[in-house]
Design an enzyme around this catalytic site. Sequence first.
Site, mmCIF file in Angstrom:
data_model
loop_
_atom_site.group_PDB
_atom_site.id
_atom_site.type_symbol
_atom_site.label_atom_id
_atom_site.label_comp_id
_atom_site.label_asym_id
_atom_site.label_seq_id
_atom_site.Cartn_x
_atom_site.Cartn_y
_atom_site.Cartn_z
ATOM 1 N N ASP A 9 12.170 7.773 36.193
ATOM 2 C CA ASP A 9 11.767 9.186 36.085
ATOM 3 C C ASP A 9 10.613 9.204 35.081
ATOM 4 O O ASP A 9 10.793 9.561 33.952
ATOM 5 C CB ASP A 9 12.932 10.079 35.654
ATOM 6 C CG ASP A 9 13.609 9.617 34.366
ATOM 7 O OD1 ASP A 9 13.436 8.442 33.982
ATOM 8 O OD2 ASP A 9 14.289 10.438 33.738
ATOM 9 N N HIS A 242 14.160 2.519 25.397
ATOM 10 C CA HIS A 242 15.394 2.523 26.170
ATOM 11 C C HIS A 242 15.231 1.812 27.519
ATOM 12 O O HIS A 242 16.038 0.955 27.890
ATOM 13 C CB HIS A 242 15.860 3.959 26.406
ATOM 14 C CG HIS A 242 16.067 4.759 25.166
ATOM 15 N ND1 HIS A 242 17.108 4.519 24.298
ATOM 16 C CD2 HIS A 242 15.368 5.804 24.638
ATOM 17 C CE1 HIS A 242 17.058 5.378 23.290
ATOM 18 N NE2 HIS A 242 15.998 6.161 23.470
#
Length: 317
Positions: A9, A242
Amino acid sequence: MKKIILFADTGIDDTIALIYALKNPEIDLIGVVSGYGNINREKTYRNVEYLLELADRTDIPVIAGSTRPLSGEDPVFFPEIHGIEGLGPIDPPIPEERYANRTNFSKLFKLIKENHNEVTIINVGRCTSLAMAHYLSPEVMEDVKETYIMGGAFLVPGNATEVAEANFFGDPIAANYVCKNVVNLTIVPLNVTREALLTPSDVNVIGDHSDSPLEEIIKPILDYYYEVYQQLEPGISGTPQHDLAALMAALDISGLYEYSKREVRVQHEGNFAYGESIADFRPGSSDCFGPKCPRIALRINQDVFVSNVLRILTNHR
């Protein structure tokens, strides 16, 4: 060389993961599935196309992923973290409207069938597109060799709520399905990705070695990200990577992670613990077994992480 399909995303940390994948000679990036998450699906798709153009890799197919969670609710976006366009201060010169009303999961299934039992899927956004792929064609998804996801928070606080990490919180129905049903699954949770930090001095080193249009966007977007994190967590020494941390788990880098195997479920009903990832780590608990037993990264070696990232992103191979 590992054949990878990246589900993303495409905000800032997804972008760094994508750039790393394009630059790492051990990775053959054969496709990108772009779905909603940090920003809407049209922007994430546009961002991937823009990054692949900068890299002169428009040969890599981009697949339009999901636009909302499996609950059917409107997704919540995070422009205050990733910027309005998802790339911090960068404004891609491509209209997002070009990518509206698309769906092409058939392209994803074709890639998997053409690379039977060779594909590694790395999901660094919401789990919606991945769950949908398994719903739509379980027989094709059986041809996937292994799957890695960035998500969850075990034995640590969440970052979307007190207990929930953002990817699992964004679609806990999909996350629960993936954690309970996808075989050969590795979960790279907030426990370790929160410690996968690049400091401003690390970013300066990367910036000093940038010698292509793709590499030149790394420093400005990570500088932007650092300022955001100084507001979120004052005094943090760098920015957590992340999604890059999850991607690197697939490369079996010696000493990077320590793992345990546990059954995992994700709370997808109610309100208080919505999106919480749950596994049994009580004293006396032990690893589970079988192809549907996920492997969970619990500790990361920060020195190994940084040295590998600097080697790849500064072209010192």
